[in-house]
Design a protein around this motif. Structure first.
Motif, PDB file in Angstrom:
ATOM      1  N   LYS A  32      -8.487  -1.888  -9.312  1.00 51.36           N
ATOM      2  CA  LYS A  32      -8.057  -0.843  -8.380  1.00 51.36           C
ATOM      3  C   LYS A  32      -6.671  -1.165  -7.810  1.00 51.36           C
ATOM      4  O   LYS A  32      -5.838  -0.281  -7.664  1.00 51.36           O
ATOM      5  CB  LYS A  32      -9.049  -0.704  -7.223  1.00 51.36           C
ATOM      6  CG  LYS A  32     -10.331  -0.004  -7.571  1.00 51.36           C
ATOM      7  CD  LYS A  32     -11.201   0.060  -6.328  1.00 51.36           C
ATOM      8  CE  LYS A  32     -12.548   0.649  -6.590  1.00 51.36           C
ATOM      9  NZ  LYS A  32     -13.400   0.640  -5.383  1.00 51.36           N
ATOM     10  N   ALA A  35      -4.008  -0.319 -10.269  1.00 52.88           N
ATOM     11  CA  ALA A  35      -4.120   1.011 -10.860  1.00 52.88           C
ATOM     12  C   ALA A  35      -3.035   1.981 -10.414  1.00 52.88           C
ATOM     13  O   ALA A  35      -3.066   3.142 -10.766  1.00 52.88           O
ATOM     14  CB  ALA A  35      -5.496   1.606 -10.558  1.00 52.88           C
ATOM     15  N   SER A  36      -2.087   1.508  -9.665  1.00 54.25           N
ATOM     16  CA  SER A  36      -0.987   2.346  -9.196  1.00 54.25           C
ATOM     17  C   SER A  36       0.314   1.833  -9.801  1.00 54.25           C
ATOM     18  O   SER A  36       0.554   0.626  -9.821  1.00 54.25           O
ATOM     19  CB  SER A  36      -0.908   2.270  -7.669  1.00 54.25           C
ATOM     20  OG  SER A  36       0.370   2.607  -7.208  1.00 54.25           O
ATOM     21  N   PRO A  37       1.176   2.736 -10.260  1.00 56.77           N
ATOM     22  CA  PRO A  37       2.465   2.290 -10.792  1.00 56.77           C
ATOM     23  C   PRO A  37       3.278   1.489  -9.778  1.00 56.77           C
ATOM     24  O   PRO A  37       3.916   0.504 -10.134  1.00 56.77           O
ATOM     25  CB  PRO A  37       3.179   3.595 -11.161  1.00 56.77           C
ATOM     26  CG  PRO A  37       2.096   4.591 -11.353  1.00 56.77           C
ATOM     27  CD  PRO A  37       0.996   4.186 -10.411  1.00 56.77           C
ATOM     28  N   VAL A  38       3.221   1.883  -8.508  1.00 58.52           N
ATOM     29  CA  VAL A  38       3.968   1.165  -7.478  1.00 58.52           C
ATOM     30  C   VAL A  38       3.413  -0.249  -7.322  1.00 58.52           C
ATOM     31  O   VAL A  38       4.166  -1.229  -7.287  1.00 58.52           O
ATOM     32  CB  VAL A  38       3.926   1.919  -6.130  1.00 58.52           C
ATOM     33  CG1 VAL A  38       4.513   1.084  -5.003  1.00 58.52           C
ATOM     34  CG2 VAL A  38       4.653   3.250  -6.242  1.00 58.52           C
ATOM     35  N   ARG A  39       2.093  -0.375  -7.243  1.00 58.58           N
ATOM     36  CA  ARG A  39       1.489  -1.703  -7.076  1.00 58.58           C
ATOM     37  C   ARG A  39       1.708  -2.574  -8.310  1.00 58.58           C
ATOM     38  O   ARG A  39       1.912  -3.781  -8.196  1.00 58.58           O
ATOM     39  CB  ARG A  39       0.008  -1.576  -6.735  1.00 58.58           C
ATOM     40  CG  ARG A  39      -0.208  -1.004  -5.340  1.00 58.58           C
ATOM     41  CD  ARG A  39      -1.628  -1.093  -4.883  1.00 58.58           C
ATOM     42  NE  ARG A  39      -2.558  -0.303  -5.643  1.00 58.58           N
ATOM     43  CZ  ARG A  39      -2.893   0.951  -5.386  1.00 58.58           C
ATOM     44  NH1 ARG A  39      -2.341   1.590  -4.370  1.00 58.58           N
ATOM     45  NH2 ARG A  39      -3.775   1.583  -6.130  1.00 58.58           N
ATOM     46  N   ASN A  66       4.365   3.409   3.272  1.00 63.90           N
ATOM     47  CA  ASN A  66       3.715   3.495   1.958  1.00 63.90           C
ATOM     48  C   ASN A  66       3.670   2.134   1.280  1.00 63.90           C
ATOM     49  O   ASN A  66       2.656   1.737   0.706  1.00 63.90           O
ATOM     50  CB  ASN A  66       4.441   4.490   1.050  1.00 63.90           C
ATOM     51  CG  ASN A  66       4.138   5.918   1.392  1.00 63.90           C
ATOM     52  OD1 ASN A  66       3.189   6.206   2.103  1.00 63.90           O
ATOM     53  ND2 ASN A  66       4.954   6.828   0.894  1.00 63.90           N
ATOM     54  N   HIS A  70       0.415  -0.263   0.173  1.00 65.36           N
ATOM     55  CA  HIS A  70       0.239  -0.829  -1.166  1.00 65.36           C
ATOM     56  C   HIS A  70       0.083  -2.351  -1.096  1.00 65.36           C
ATOM     57  O   HIS A  70      -0.804  -2.925  -1.738  1.00 65.36           O
ATOM     58  CB  HIS A  70       1.427  -0.472  -2.069  1.00 65.36           C
ATOM     59  CG  HIS A  70       1.444   0.941  -2.520  1.00 65.36           C
ATOM     60  ND1 HIS A  70       0.477   1.485  -3.333  1.00 65.36           N
ATOM     61  CD2 HIS A  70       2.345   1.935  -2.290  1.00 65.36           C
ATOM     62  CE1 HIS A  70       0.764   2.746  -3.589  1.00 65.36           C
ATOM     63  NE2 HIS A  70       1.899   3.052  -2.960  1.00 65.36           N
TER      64      HIS A  70
END
Length: 117
Positions: A32, A35-39, A66, A70
């Motif tokens: 999880k 699972a984010s492009p930023v993370r 934001n 993250h």
């Protein structure tokens, strides 16, 4: 064939199918968190070298809050460790945690396959 005592010896390197609910939750939190492009980009940055919070914030064109969300999610998942240095915070990737949670599953499967050969 691997007998039971050897299996216990390699308990920390179990296959995904052998994880109990707590261990599965830990692995799920890592997935999880990435699972984010930023993370994922934050993880890549911090993998290159430890980074201060302001360095991470400057790398993205979005609100500071934001990035904070993250980073906190990644800390909660055990991916990042924060070290306070005065007013600055240094973030370090916790590769040991990632390896034991994810790669340990793969290593156990390789061990099983090699023992069958």
């Amino acid at each position: 064939m691997i007998d039971y005592p050897i299996y216990i010896t390699y308990r920390n390197n179990m296959a995904l199918r052998d994880l109990n609910d707590k261990e599965l939750d830990d692995v799920l939190e890592i997935f999880k968190a990435l699972a984010s492009p930023v993370r994922l980009l934050i993880a890549r940055m911090v993998c290159e070298r430890p980074r201060y919070g302001y360095e991470i914030e400057e790398a993205f064109d979005c609100e500071r809050t934001n990035i904070t969300k993250h980073v906190n999610l990644m800390k909660d998942a055990g991916l990042l460790k924060a070290y306070k240095e005065g007013r600055k915070t240094l973030f370090v990737l916790q590769t040991g945690h990632i390896k034991s949670s994810l790669l340990g599953c793969i290593e156990h499967d390789k061990l099983i396959e090699n023992s069958k050969a």
